[in-house]
Design a protein around this motif. Sequence first.
Motif, short mmCIF file in Angstrom:
data_model
loop_
_atom_site.label_atom_id
_atom_site.label_comp_id
_atom_site.label_asym_id
_atom_site.label_seq_id
_atom_site.Cartn_x
_atom_site.Cartn_y
_atom_site.Cartn_z
N ALA A 35 0.91 -1.22 -0.02
CA ALA A 35 -0.03 -0.08 -0.03
C ALA A 35 0.79 1.04 -0.04
CB ALA A 35 -0.88 0.03 1.22
N ALA A 36 2.00 1.21 0.89
CA ALA A 36 2.84 2.32 0.97
C ALA A 36 3.46 2.72 -0.53
CB ALA A 36 3.79 2.17 1.81
N ARG A 37 3.74 1.69 -1.44
CA ARG A 37 4.31 1.85 -2.70
C ARG A 37 3.16 2.14 -3.95
NH1 ARG A 37 9.28 0.24 -3.99
NH2 ARG A 37 8.31 -0.89 -5.75
N GLU A 38 2.25 1.95 -3.41
CA GLU A 38 1.17 2.06 -4.32
C GLU A 38 1.02 3.31 -5.14
OE1 GLU A 38 -3.88 1.75 -4.62
OE2 GLU A 38 -2.68 -0.07 -3.63
N GLY A 39 1.07 3.30 -6.42
CA GLY A 39 1.05 4.74 -6.75
C GLY A 39 2.34 5.68 -7.02
N ARG A 40 3.60 4.77 -6.40
CA ARG A 40 4.52 5.63 -6.26
C ARG A 40 5.74 4.90 -6.19
NH1 ARG A 40 5.40 8.79 -0.71
NH2 ARG A 40 7.52 9.47 -1.59
N SER A 41 6.91 5.31 -6.55
CA SER A 41 8.01 4.39 -6.48
C SER A 41 8.87 4.58 -5.09
CB SER A 41 9.05 4.57 -7.71
OG SER A 41 9.49 5.82 -7.72
#
Length: 153
Positions: free
Chosen positions: A96-102
Amino acid sequence: MLLATEALGPVRSNIPLSPDLALSGDLMAPGHLMVDFGDDALTRGRAHPMIDPTLRLEHLARVAADPETAVLLLDVVLGHGAQADPAADLAPAIAAAREGRSLPVVVACVGTAGDPQGLTRQAEALAAAGAEVHLSNAAAARRAVALARGGDR
């Protein structure tokens, strides 16, 4: 924290290297942060995060949502007395923390093959969620520092 401070400069913390670097109660501040969720101030009246990761998972989501966050460095300690399957809670939080960003997530997974949680199983589950997993705190800290300094992502 010593490795990070040497390479990055001041690191704010709830267990700071000097009093002027102490975090406030919300555990947030500009700049580099390291939070020890096992500190007595955070475990008073609640289980240690090796048993109940709730506080750490809530903070992880808050920090990951901050666009200024460059790297997340986490530790997972295995063994008797620790959570039966830490990756079961942490892997979805990492994804979830990585979702939508690297957002790079670096994990120190510390234990042995004989631990009841299964070192390999935990490391593989965390890696599948997008974390870069290291088997020592020092290696994970060095990698997180390199990423924070703009190393290859």
